[in-house]
Design an enzyme around this catalytic site. Structure first.
Site: not given
Ligand code: AMP
Length: 215
Positions: A160, A127, A171, A13, A88
């Protein structure tokens, strides 16, 4: 033009929203980026959100409602925006519908990106994110004294906290249980575009733009 980019964490996204915002000349509004910035600056919002964001939970709707209203009323959103990470929850979707109607906007475009959980877990686990400009790279591309090819900062790439495998799984669970149902809410309230998010970045972008032309 009002766009919502929707899909599970790690589906791309943020990457697509950044590209589309530039191509379409509209603002990119990432609620995750706003929260991370607040956490870094240790503002009141940041203090309230820190533990929740780092453990992969959802920041309460009342907090998100105030934040999103301020942002959407801001000057930089007047030519349009692409919302990344909001809504969300169903409650947030109601809040957004109310704001869009108060601003006399028509139906938003909802772009839904899909990819299987296994692909997401591998993508997020591998990532790194530039702490200065938010650019994303794969950790195998990282070397010592790496400078960001977007903002040129040196050694600015970090993992992160919420990209830890256990947090990623939480998540995804939150996404499937709480956020995925938001898609049904939009079946008659948005122009819906569904795209395979497992493809290469450029391919996904051109698919989105192509479908936006035809729909
Ligand atoms: P993201 O960068 O969109 O993956 O968001 C990172 C984290 O910020 C999420 O896992 C949540 O903890 C929090 N967050 C971002 N957007 C929202 C939202 N709309 N509602 C609640 N929490 C959010």
């Amino acid at each position: 033009m009002q766009i919502i980019i929707f899909g599970s964490p790690g589906v791309g996204k943020g990457t697509q929203a950044k590209i589309l915002a530039v191509k379409l000349g509209i603002a990119h509004i990432s609620t995750g980026d706003i929260l991370r910035e607040a956490i870094k600056k240790e503002t009141d919002l940041g203090k309230k959100a820190k533990e929740i964001v780092e453990s992969g939970g959802l920041v309460p709707d009342e907090i998100m409602a105030g934040m999103i209203k301020d942002v959407l009323l801001d000057e930089r959103c007047k030519n349009g925006f692409i919302l990344d990470g909001f809504p969300r929850t169903i409650q947030q979707a109601h809040i957004l519908t109310k704001i869009l109607s108060e601003l006399n906007y028509g139906k938003p475009i909802l772009i839904k990106l899909d990819a299987k959980d296994e692909i997401i877990i591998s993508r997020l686990g591998n990532r790194l994110v530039c702490s200065k400009c938010g650019n994303i790279i794969v950790n195998t591309d990282y070397t010592e004294n790496y400078s960001c090819h977007i903002c040129k900062s040196l050694n600015s790439y970090i993992k992160r906290k919420d990209d830890d495998e256990e947090v990623i799984r939480r998540r995804l669970k939150v996404y499937h249980e709480t956020t995925a149902p938001v898609f049904d809410y939009y079946h008659d309230k948005a122009i819906i575009i569904e795209i395979d998010g497992a493809q290469e970045i450029d391919y996904v972008t051109s698919n989105i733009l192509e479908k936006m032309k035809t729909d």
